[in-house]
Design a protein around this motif. Structure first.
Motif, mmCIF file in Angstrom:
data_model
loop_
_atom_site.group_PDB
_atom_site.id
_atom_site.type_symbol
_atom_site.label_atom_id
_atom_site.label_comp_id
_atom_site.label_asym_id
_atom_site.label_seq_id
_atom_site.Cartn_x
_atom_site.Cartn_y
_atom_site.Cartn_z
ATOM 1 N N GLY A 97 -15.395 -42.378 -50.119
ATOM 2 C CA GLY A 97 -14.652 -41.392 -49.335
ATOM 3 C C GLY A 97 -15.443 -40.141 -49.002
ATOM 4 O O GLY A 97 -14.901 -39.030 -49.016
ATOM 5 N N ALA A 98 -16.732 -40.301 -48.695
ATOM 6 C CA ALA A 98 -17.565 -39.139 -48.366
ATOM 7 C C ALA A 98 -17.104 -38.478 -47.067
ATOM 8 O O ALA A 98 -16.630 -39.150 -46.149
ATOM 9 C CB ALA A 98 -19.028 -39.563 -48.233
ATOM 10 N N VAL A 99 -17.253 -37.169 -47.006
ATOM 11 C CA VAL A 99 -16.928 -36.404 -45.797
ATOM 12 C C VAL A 99 -17.917 -36.755 -44.676
ATOM 13 O O VAL A 99 -17.547 -36.814 -43.505
ATOM 14 C CB VAL A 99 -16.981 -34.890 -46.104
ATOM 15 N N ALA A 100 -19.183 -36.980 -45.054
ATOM 16 C CA ALA A 100 -20.218 -37.295 -44.064
ATOM 17 C C ALA A 100 -21.373 -37.985 -44.765
ATOM 18 O O ALA A 100 -21.507 -37.947 -45.995
ATOM 19 C CB ALA A 100 -20.702 -36.029 -43.359
ATOM 20 N N TYR A 101 -22.234 -38.615 -43.966
ATOM 21 C CA TYR A 101 -23.383 -39.362 -44.480
ATOM 22 C C TYR A 101 -24.536 -39.103 -43.519
ATOM 23 O O TYR A 101 -24.527 -39.577 -42.385
ATOM 24 C CB TYR A 101 -22.997 -40.841 -44.534
ATOM 25 N N LEU A 102 -25.495 -38.313 -43.939
ATOM 26 C CA LEU A 102 -26.630 -37.941 -43.086
ATOM 27 C C LEU A 102 -27.893 -38.608 -43.598
ATOM 28 O O LEU A 102 -28.163 -38.605 -44.800
ATOM 29 C CB LEU A 102 -26.812 -36.416 -43.089
ATOM 30 N N VAL A 103 -28.661 -39.193 -42.691
ATOM 31 C CA VAL A 103 -29.865 -39.927 -43.073
ATOM 32 C C VAL A 103 -31.104 -39.045 -42.890
ATOM 33 O O VAL A 103 -31.322 -38.476 -41.827
ATOM 34 C CB VAL A 103 -29.997 -41.225 -42.243
ATOM 35 N N LYS A 104 -31.905 -38.924 -43.959
ATOM 36 C CA LYS A 104 -33.154 -38.157 -43.912
ATOM 37 C C LYS A 104 -34.186 -38.912 -43.074
ATOM 38 O O LYS A 104 -34.087 -40.123 -42.938
ATOM 39 C CB LYS A 104 -33.706 -37.955 -45.324
ATOM 40 N N PRO A 105 -35.215 -38.235 -42.540
ATOM 41 C CA PRO A 105 -35.483 -36.796 -42.714
ATOM 42 C C PRO A 105 -34.556 -35.930 -41.876
ATOM 43 O O PRO A 105 -34.167 -36.309 -40.776
ATOM 44 C CB PRO A 105 -36.933 -36.654 -42.244
ATOM 45 N N LEU A 106 -34.206 -34.791 -42.454
ATOM 46 C CA LEU A 106 -33.279 -33.858 -41.806
ATOM 47 C C LEU A 106 -33.841 -32.452 -41.868
ATOM 48 O O LEU A 106 -34.563 -32.115 -42.807
ATOM 49 C CB LEU A 106 -31.939 -33.852 -42.538
ATOM 50 N N ASP A 107 -33.488 -31.630 -40.886
ATOM 51 C CA ASP A 107 -33.756 -30.209 -41.045
ATOM 52 C C ASP A 107 -32.408 -29.486 -41.136
ATOM 53 O O ASP A 107 -31.367 -30.063 -40.860
ATOM 54 C CB ASP A 107 -34.639 -29.647 -39.919
ATOM 55 N N ILE A 108 -32.455 -28.254 -41.542
ATOM 56 C CA ILE A 108 -31.211 -27.519 -41.800
ATOM 57 C C ILE A 108 -30.379 -27.379 -40.522
ATOM 58 O O ILE A 108 -29.148 -27.312 -40.564
ATOM 59 C CB ILE A 108 -31.513 -26.130 -42.433
ATOM 60 N N GLN A 110 -29.800 -29.661 -38.431
ATOM 61 C CA GLN A 110 -28.958 -30.849 -38.312
ATOM 62 C C GLN A 110 -27.856 -30.864 -39.372
ATOM 63 O O GLN A 110 -26.779 -31.417 -39.149
ATOM 64 C CB GLN A 110 -29.824 -32.107 -38.469
ATOM 65 N N ILE A 111 -28.135 -30.285 -40.521
ATOM 66 C CA ILE A 111 -27.173 -30.304 -41.626
ATOM 67 C C ILE A 111 -26.051 -29.287 -41.418
ATOM 68 O O ILE A 111 -24.880 -29.571 -41.668
ATOM 69 C CB ILE A 111 -27.900 -30.027 -42.965
ATOM 70 N N LEU A 112 -26.414 -28.087 -40.943
ATOM 71 C CA LEU A 112 -25.429 -26.995 -40.846
ATOM 72 C C LEU A 112 -24.182 -27.341 -40.021
ATOM 73 O O LEU A 112 -23.068 -27.050 -40.465
ATOM 74 C CB LEU A 112 -26.090 -25.733 -40.284
ATOM 75 N N PRO A 113 -24.319 -27.939 -38.826
ATOM 76 C CA PRO A 113 -23.113 -28.244 -38.050
ATOM 77 C C PRO A 113 -22.153 -29.179 -38.791
ATOM 78 O O PRO A 113 -20.934 -29.037 -38.693
ATOM 79 C CB PRO A 113 -23.663 -28.918 -36.786
ATOM 80 N N THR A 114 -22.721 -30.125 -39.554
ATOM 81 C CA THR A 114 -21.883 -31.055 -40.316
ATOM 82 C C THR A 114 -21.162 -30.326 -41.446
ATOM 83 O O THR A 114 -19.981 -30.562 -41.708
ATOM 84 C CB THR A 114 -22.754 -32.194 -40.891
ATOM 85 N N VAL A 115 -21.873 -29.415 -42.116
ATOM 86 C CA VAL A 115 -21.264 -28.620 -43.187
ATOM 87 C C VAL A 115 -20.166 -27.715 -42.616
ATOM 88 O O VAL A 115 -19.059 -27.635 -43.161
ATOM 89 C CB VAL A 115 -22.335 -27.779 -43.913
ATOM 90 N N ASP A 116 -20.468 -27.039 -41.509
ATOM 91 C CA ASP A 116 -19.470 -26.166 -40.878
ATOM 92 C C ASP A 116 -18.218 -26.953 -40.483
ATOM 93 O O ASP A 116 -17.092 -26.490 -40.665
ATOM 94 C CB ASP A 116 -20.059 -25.479 -39.639
ATOM 95 N N ALA A 117 -18.438 -28.164 -39.943
ATOM 96 C CA ALA A 117 -17.298 -28.996 -39.529
ATOM 97 C C ALA A 117 -16.467 -29.429 -40.734
ATOM 98 O O ALA A 117 -15.234 -29.468 -40.676
ATOM 99 C CB ALA A 117 -17.802 -30.226 -38.772
ATOM 100 N N ALA A 118 -17.147 -29.733 -41.843
ATOM 101 C CA ALA A 118 -16.430 -30.128 -43.061
ATOM 102 C C ALA A 118 -15.556 -28.984 -43.570
ATOM 103 O O ALA A 118 -14.395 -29.187 -43.944
ATOM 104 C CB ALA A 118 -17.423 -30.557 -44.139
ATOM 105 N N PHE A 119 -16.097 -27.765 -43.556
ATOM 106 C CA PHE A 119 -15.301 -26.611 -44.005
ATOM 107 C C PHE A 119 -14.136 -26.341 -43.052
ATOM 108 O O PHE A 119 -13.056 -25.954 -43.484
ATOM 109 C CB PHE A 119 -16.194 -25.375 -44.150
ATOM 110 N N ALA A 120 -14.356 -26.555 -41.770
ATOM 111 C CA ALA A 120 -13.267 -26.366 -40.801
ATOM 112 C C ALA A 120 -12.131 -27.348 -41.087
ATOM 113 O O ALA A 120 -10.955 -26.985 -41.030
ATOM 114 C CB ALA A 120 -13.790 -26.560 -39.380
#
Length: 202
Positions: A97-108, A110-120
């Motif tokens: 039941g993960a909120v999201a699944y991001l595949v590396k390599p990643l930079d911040i 790419q990560i920030l919009p997913t984190v912001d959306a999760a908090f929203a």
């Protein structure tokens, strides 16, 4: 400046851990970090983060082990950052039941919009602050909130009634559940039932 939310970041690659943690802190989040699963669980119990970002393959406890613990005992939503994208890994991510699944390599970036959306999404799951004290939102459908339906609802009730942050409300629920020797979901159920009873008699 107040924090946008508290995030636990877990990765056994120190460079990735430092980079992601710094980027999230710069974006206004309060960050707790760990480079192994055992420390991650201890920090989650102590600090009660709003969200966890987990690497999957680590020595000792894996990200899946940590996620299962967070879901069962801390009611903390989580997302995975992993170099692995095979079908088996994807199925395990979905089952947990993960909120999201991001595949590396990643930079911040790419990560920030997913984190912001999760908090929203987490904020939308809370009852509106302008509601009357007796108003009770509908219970979310099963699987509707990563925090756990009844716990999220009970936290929302406390937030509205006592003007608490989400983290403070969850900590208060946890303390009261422990004081009554009940599990967190069982105590949350009592809170919600009591408020529904008040709303029905009003």
């Amino acid at each position: 400046m107040s924090s946008k939310g508290k995030i636990l970041v877990v990765d056994d690659d120190r460079l990735v851990l430092a980079t992601v943690s710094h980027g999230l802190a710069q974006a206004g989040y309060e960050v707790i970090d760990a480079d192994n699963g055992d420390d991650a669980i201890l920090l989650a119990r102590e600090h009660r983060p709003d969200l966890a970002l987990l690497d999957i393959r680590m020595e000792g406890k894996s990200g899946f082990d940590v996620a299962a613990y967070l879901r069962e005992y801390c009611q903390v939503p989580f997302m995975f950052l992993s170099a692995f994208s095979d079908d088996q890994t994807a199925r395990q991510v979905e089952a947990l039941g993960a909120v999201a699944y991001l595949v590396k390599p990643l930079d911040i970036g790419q990560i920030l919009p997913t984190v912001d959306a999760a908090f929203a999404r987490l904020r939308r799951a809370e009852p509106p602050r302008a509601a009357s004290a007796a108003a009770v939102p509908e219970r979310p459908r099963e699987g509707g909130d990563p925090l756990g339906d009844v716990v999220a609802l009970a936290a929302g009730v406390l937030m509205h009634r006592y003007s608490l942050s989400r983290t403070q409300a969850l900590e208060r629920l946890q303390r009261q559940a422990q004081a009554e020797n009940r599990s967190l979901p069982a105590y949350a159920e009592r809170v919600v039932d009591a408020v529904e009873l008040l709303a029905g008699s009003g």
